[in-house]
Design a protein around this motif. Structure first.
Motif, short mmCIF file in Angstrom:
data_model
loop_
_atom_site.label_atom_id
_atom_site.label_comp_id
_atom_site.label_asym_id
_atom_site.label_seq_id
_atom_site.Cartn_x
_atom_site.Cartn_y
_atom_site.Cartn_z
N LEU A 139 8.93 2.72 6.50
CA LEU A 139 10.07 1.82 7.78
C LEU A 139 8.95 2.55 9.38
N SER A 140 9.32 3.38 8.91
CA SER A 140 9.18 4.67 9.79
C SER A 140 8.03 4.47 10.79
N ILE A 141 6.79 3.88 9.89
CA ILE A 141 5.05 3.62 10.45
C ILE A 141 5.50 2.21 11.16
N GLU A 142 6.17 1.64 10.09
CA GLU A 142 5.95 -0.15 11.05
C GLU A 142 6.66 0.48 12.39
N LEU A 143 8.53 0.75 12.45
CA LEU A 143 8.71 0.33 13.79
C LEU A 143 7.64 1.18 14.64
N SER A 144 6.99 2.61 14.34
CA SER A 144 6.21 3.21 15.32
C SER A 144 5.46 2.44 15.89
N GLN A 145 4.93 1.85 15.09
CA GLN A 145 3.61 0.61 14.67
C GLN A 145 4.35 -0.62 16.32
N HIS A 146 5.06 -1.17 15.72
CA HIS A 146 6.14 -1.66 17.32
C HIS A 146 6.13 -1.41 18.47
N PHE A 147 6.80 -0.16 18.15
CA PHE A 147 7.39 0.67 19.52
C PHE A 147 6.55 0.63 20.30
N LEU A 148 4.72 1.29 19.77
CA LEU A 148 4.02 1.32 20.70
C LEU A 148 2.93 0.81 20.53
N GLN A 149 3.10 -0.39 19.94
CA GLN A 149 2.16 -1.36 20.27
C GLN A 149 0.46 -1.54 19.61
N LEU A 150 0.72 -0.55 18.29
CA LEU A 150 -0.44 -0.50 17.65
C LEU A 150 -1.01 -0.80 16.36
N GLY A 151 -0.05 -2.58 17.06
CA GLY A 151 -0.61 -3.42 15.68
C GLY A 151 0.10 -4.37 15.29
N THR A 152 -0.25 -4.87 13.98
CA THR A 152 1.13 -5.82 13.32
C THR A 152 2.11 -4.88 12.42
N SER A 153 3.19 -5.01 12.90
CA SER A 153 4.78 -4.71 12.09
C SER A 153 5.26 -5.79 10.54
N GLU A 154 5.14 -4.97 10.06
CA GLU A 154 5.48 -5.88 9.07
C GLU A 154 6.34 -5.45 8.12
N ILE A 155 7.97 -6.01 7.38
CA ILE A 155 8.88 -5.44 6.70
C ILE A 155 7.90 -5.83 5.54
N ASP A 156 7.09 -6.78 5.36
CA ASP A 156 5.78 -6.82 3.42
C ASP A 156 5.66 -5.29 3.28
N ASP A 157 4.96 -4.66 4.67
CA ASP A 157 4.53 -3.37 4.67
C ASP A 157 5.32 -2.62 3.49
N VAL A 158 6.48 -2.37 4.20
CA VAL A 158 7.69 -1.12 3.16
C VAL A 158 8.29 -1.62 2.10
N LEU A 159 8.05 -3.12 1.57
CA LEU A 159 7.76 -3.62 0.45
C LEU A 159 6.95 -3.41 -0.22
N HIS A 160 6.09 -3.20 0.04
CA HIS A 160 4.62 -3.03 -0.32
C HIS A 160 4.15 -1.74 -0.59
N ASN A 161 4.47 -0.38 0.54
CA ASN A 161 4.23 0.86 0.27
C ASN A 161 4.90 1.90 -1.03
N THR A 162 6.74 1.04 -0.63
CA THR A 162 7.88 1.30 -2.03
C THR A 162 7.33 1.44 -2.80
N LEU A 163 6.67 -0.38 -3.39
CA LEU A 163 6.58 -0.99 -4.52
C LEU A 163 5.45 0.27 -5.43
N GLY A 164 4.09 0.34 -4.48
CA GLY A 164 3.51 1.04 -4.58
C GLY A 164 3.61 2.91 -4.83
N ALA A 165 4.50 3.32 -4.20
CA ALA A 165 5.29 4.32 -4.18
C ALA A 165 6.09 4.69 -5.84
N VAL A 166 6.90 3.68 -6.48
CA VAL A 166 7.40 3.52 -7.26
C VAL A 166 6.49 3.23 -8.77
#
Length: 181
Positions: A139-166
């Motif tokens: 989530l911190s990565i996605e929020l950083s991407q959003h606020f720093l305008q560094l590409g697409t920030s998506e909640i799906d990325d948070v879900l997929h990243n967490t699923l990968g760790a699990v």
């Protein structure tokens, strides 16, 4: 500069793998790591070594998702599972690969965290720790991407990243012969 280039190339290599090879590499990684874990878990240097590997992996993730990008146009999508709508509608078939690669990106982190946590911690607590740690990290990565305008920030990325760790934690326990309870 050389380390940064090597990390980027390694992550690109993973991203370009045929999708049917991901499960094979995931299983082999879990078996290899668990064999090392069984052999060296009692050594003084082993847990700091795992911690160092985890730090390097997370640094590579941060490098590829934040620090290597230039500010510019950006998009945000905070609708959960929106990527699947795009895939199913045929609007963006590459999105399926992106989803799987976001899972694969955090699989090693989950595997390493499972080996780093003390053995006395039960599976449920390892899983809770994993979900909290990596959901917040992602989530911190996605929020950083959003606020720093560094590409697409998506909640799906948070879900997929967490699923990968699990998935990494679960693979660790299965490869050790400890069924999740």
């Amino acid at each position: 500069m050389l380390i940064e280039t090597c990390l980027q190339e390694f992550l690109l290599l993973i991203y370009r793998l045929p999708m049917q090879m991901l499960p094979v590499f995931a299983i082999l990684a879990a078996l290899f790591f668990c064999a090392l874990y069984r052999k060296y878990a009692g050594k003084r240097w082993f847990r700091p070594g795992i911690g160092g590997l985890l730090a390097v992996w997370l640094a590579a993730v941060l490098w590829s998702t934040i620090f290597s990008r230039e500010p510019g146009t950006y998009e945000s999508c905070w609708i959960p599972l929106h990527a699947y709508w795009l895939v199913l509608s045929g609007a963006c078939t590459e999105m399926y690969r992106s989803c799987l690669m976001n899972v694969a990106l955090f699989y090693p982190a989950g595997l390493l965290l499972a080996g780093l946590l003390p053995q006395r911690i039960r599976y449920r607590h390892r899983m809770l720790c994993t979900v909290i740690c990596f959901a917040l990290f992602s989530l911190s990565i996605e929020l950083s991407q959003h606020f720093l305008q560094l590409g697409t920030s998506e909640i799906d990325d948070v879900l997929h990243n967490t699923l990968g760790a699990v998935t990494g934690v679960t693979a660790f326990h299965l490869a050790l012969g400890e069924p999740p309870q």
